[in-house]
Each structure stands twice: as structure tokens, then as C-alpha cells.
Design a protein around this motif. Structure first.
Motif, PDB file in Angstrom:
ATOM      1  N   THR A  60       5.290  -7.777   6.457  1.00 23.13           N
ATOM      2  CA  THR A  60       4.927  -6.568   5.855  1.00 23.13           C
ATOM      3  C   THR A  60       6.544  -5.696   6.262  1.00 23.13           C
ATOM      4  O   THR A  60       6.744  -4.818   5.631  1.00 23.13           O
ATOM      5  N   HIS A  80      -0.956   0.433  -0.091  1.00 23.25           N
ATOM      6  CA  HIS A  80       0.635   1.620   0.311  1.00 23.25           C
ATOM      7  C   HIS A  80       1.240   2.553  -0.513  1.00 23.25           C
ATOM      8  O   HIS A  80       1.911   3.290   0.032  1.00 23.25           O
ATOM      9  N   GLU A 112       6.044   0.502   5.776  1.00 21.94           N
ATOM     10  CA  GLU A 112       6.313  -0.739   4.936  1.00 21.94           C
ATOM     11  C   GLU A 112       6.709  -1.457   3.744  1.00 21.94           C
ATOM     12  O   GLU A 112       8.797  -1.012   3.505  1.00 21.94           O
ATOM     13  N   ARG A 168       0.472   5.054   2.057  1.00 21.82           N
ATOM     14  CA  ARG A 168       1.503   5.033   3.712  1.00 21.82           C
ATOM     15  C   ARG A 168       2.055   6.106   2.739  1.00 21.82           C
ATOM     16  O   ARG A 168       2.386   5.992   4.011  1.00 21.82           O
TER      17      ARG A 168
END
Length: 393
Positions: free
Chosen positions: A235, A284, A316, A287
Motif C-alpha cells: 500500500t 482507491h 495510498e 480514498r
């Protein structure tokens, strides 16, 4: 909390990201992955990390367990050996005659086994007493152990020259587990042939493999694609992933019993790849939305503990996935994953090379920075065109 923590570094180009090769399970179809790797090496794509399940684990071990200059030759050696049992060719060229040839080839494989891979048990499993190891599978995979020991440098794998992760399922627990050389190194353990064999121990054909007191079966029983593991494990560093699948979730409506059997197998072992990719892309993007929202907060809220927690959760990496899927020919049936004939192997290998070359026509997409979204999926369609996040370019 510093202001720069609210704004992530700009996405790197995929060319600077950690390079990952993700290999699905699929038996005899695995030569497609070998052909794809040969083409990728032509474009100087040498993976930092290879993750595989079942036959994908075997290919992954050969790749990770050899110097880059030796990998293609070792893959060729393996696939030429396992396809040597049926080296003759069909006489006629129609789809129907080829289907008959494929079914005959698969029947011979089922009867006599595959050189360097597996042999039928004699006497067969039903004649052994219950509870005896030989009573639980039709084939003996001892030849595969010798093949792996010959073709794979396990010292290289355990020296962490290339990261290797292979998935398997506990027989008694039902728990999915990855054997990962980076994690094993921290625990003082070593990856060996048994871990690769466990990942490919598909019942009832192959016996379970005992590791540390637990018996393991083929990881494809639970999930046939290692993408989730890669995305959950890494990550921090940006990732450029080539995902090579052997079963397509999409396909035509079956017209015969053979069509229905093939379609069922495709759906079962495709492991909902597109759904998983879409899910991870949605995470994704969520985030990113959290980060954008936090950046708009007034200064008096930015040091709130809840905001600090959300900042950490929203951090991320950037992910690029190039998705290649083997697409069956009209004459292939449900036996395609155990048709180890030489002609099928050569066809699958060539298809893998061709699909990579088609994808690399769009090589500029892999070289420029990603804008906006932090996870992008490129997918080669059946007509050779490219889709981005499921949309035609």
C-alpha cells in the motif's frame, strides 16, 4: 499534523513503479502466461514481484527462481516437457475435428498422465484403504517435485532476488493462505517445492500437500487470482501490474452440453476478476475523495483526531493494472485446462505473445503519469482494442 500530509505526492509514472506479474491458475492453459512473459521480457518488463496460483504458481516459481536471461528457456523446457505426451496433430482443420482431437488428447492425458508433472496411481485410488494417502487422489505428483527442483533455483527465491507469492487453501480449516518469500524471510522460513505443489494441488486429481502440520489444496478452490493479495499487501509503493488470466468471466450463451461445461468452468475459475478490479478501483477513488474533502476543511478542524485517523486511512499508492485474458477458441471445450497436447501448448503460448504485443501498441499509456484516478485498469478486448476502466478508449 503537517499540511503536506493532506496532499499526497503526485502519482509516479507506471514505468517507475514496482513491477508485478499476477498469474491465475488454469492447468494446460498456463503456456499462455509463459508466452506473455516472453513478450513482456522483449519489452524489458522484468517483474520485481510474481504472484501465482496453481499453474500460475509453477510459472511464477520458474520466473522468480531463475536469472532473467534464463527464464524464457526454462519456461520453454517445462512446457515442451509437459506437452510431449501428445505430439501428433489433427488431420482435418474444421472446428469439429479439432474439438474431437482435443477431447482425445485430454483423454490420453487423463489415462497416462503428463511427463514431469503427474502420473496415474496404480492401483487406482478407489482400491486403496480409506485414510491411506493414495486413496485421496487419482494422480501422484512426485514427478512435479523433481521437475521443480531441476528448473527452479530455490536459493535464489529465498535470497529475495525477486518476490514470490503463491496461494493455497487449508484442507481442514478452509483458510486461504499465501506463501510469500519476503514474509518467510522475516520468520526464518524458506520457500520450497512443496509450497508450489500445494498451490497446484487441485482435488481429487492431485493429493494435498502437508506443510507445517496442515494439508493444503489448490488456491483456485477459494480464489484463482492473486490480485487482491498484491493490492492488500503493498500500500506504499506505486504498482504496475500485468495480470494474466486464463479464464474469461464473459462468454456466449452455451448451445450444447460441452459448451455448458466449459462456460461453468470459465465462470468458476475466473474468480470474478472484473468485480474485484472494480471494487479495488472504487476503494482507491474513495480514498482520493476523502483526501480532497479533508483538504477543504477549515484550519481549526485539521488537527482533530478523527481527521488525523482519516488521513492515515486515505493514504495510498498509485496502481496501474494491465489485464490480459486468454479467450477460448471455438473448438475448445471444458477439457482445455488438461489438454496438454503440444499443438495446444504452442497455440496458447503464441496467443500470450500476441496479446502482449497488441497491448504494447498503447505503450504510451504506461509511460505517462496517471491523472485523476489513483487506480487505472487497461483491458485488451477480443478485437484487439483497449478499454480503460471498462470503457472503450
Amino acid at each position: 499534523m503537517n499540511d503536506h500530509s493532506l496532499h499526497p505526492a503526485p502519482p509516479s509514472t507506471p514505468a517507475k513503479a514496482q513491477r508485478v506479474l499476477v498469474l491465475q491458475g488454469g492447468g494446460a492453459l498456463g503456456s499462455y502466461q509463459a508466452g506473455a512473459y516472453q513478450a513482456l521480457s522483449h519489452f524489458d518488463f522484468e517483474p520485481d514481484w510474481v504472484a501465482g496460483i496453481s499453474i500460475g504458481a509453477v510459472n511464477a516459481a520458474i520466473i522468480a527462481g531463475n536469472e532473467p536471461r534464463e527464464r524464457v528457456e526454462k519456461l520453454k523446457e517445462f512446457w515442451n516437457m509437459v506437452s510431449a505426451q501428445v505430439s501428433w496433430k489433427p488431420i482435418a482443420k474444421s472446428d469439429r475435428s479439432r474439438s474431437l482431437f482435443n477431447e482425445t488428447s485430454a483423454a490420453l492425458i487423463a489415462t497416462f498422465g503428463v511427463p514431469g508433472f503427474f502420473t496415474p496411481r496404480i492401483p487406482p485410488a478407489p482400491l486403496w484403504p480409506p485414510g491411506h494417502p493414495e486413496s485421496q487422489s487419482y494422480y501422484d505428483t512426485a514427478p512435479l517435485k523433481r521437475t521443480l527442483e531441476r528448473l527452479v533455483d530455490f536459493d535464489r527465491i529465498n535470497d529475495l532476488k525477486c518476490r514470490l507469492s503463491v496461494g493455497a487453501v487449508g484442507v481442514t480449516t478452509g483458510n486461504f493462505r499465501y506463501f510469500d518469500n519476503f514474509e518467510f524471510k522475516l520468520l526464518g522460513k524458506r520457500i520450497g517445492p512443496e509450497h508450489i505443489m500445494a498451490s497446484g494441488a487441485l482435488p481429487p486429481g492431485f493429493p494435498s500437500v502437508e506443510i507445517e502440520g496442515e494439508h493444503y489444496w489448490d488456491g483456485g478452490i477459494a480464489s484463482n487470482t492473486p490480485l487482491d493479495y498484491v493490492l492488500e499487501t503493498e500500500t506504499d509503493r506505486d504498482l504496475l501490474i500485468f495480470q494474466v488470466d486464463l479464464f474469461s468471466a464473459r462468454g456466449p450463451l452455451p448451445e450444447t452440453l460441452l459448451d455448458a461445461a466449459e462456460r461453468e468452468k470459465d465462470i468458476r475459475f475466473s474468480s470474478r476478476t472484473r468485480m474485484n478490479t472494480d471494487k479495488n478501483r472504487a476503494i482507491h477513488n474513495a480514498r482520493r475523495a476523502v483526501r480532497d474533502l479533508i483538504a477543504k476543511l477549515p484550519d481549526d478542524l485539521r488537527n482533530d483526531p478523527s481527521v488525523e485517523y482519516l488521513c492515515k486511512a486515505a493514504k495510498e499508492n498509485t496502481v496501474t493494472v494491465v489485464h490480459l485474458i486468454y479467450r477460448s477458441k471455438n473448438y475448445e471445450t471444458s477439457s482445455k485446462d488438461y489438454d496438454f497436447s503440444h499443438i495446444a501448448m504452442v497455440e496458447h503460448w503464441g496467443a500470450g505473445e500476441r496479446d502482449v504485443h497488441l497491448s504494447m501498441r498503447h505503450k504510451d499509456l504506461l509511460e505517462r503519469p496517471q491523472s485523476g484516478e489513483t487506480m487505472v485498469t487497461y483491458d485488451l478486448t477480443g478485437d484487439g482494442k483497449l478499454t480503460i476502466n471498462g470503457k472503450q478508449e
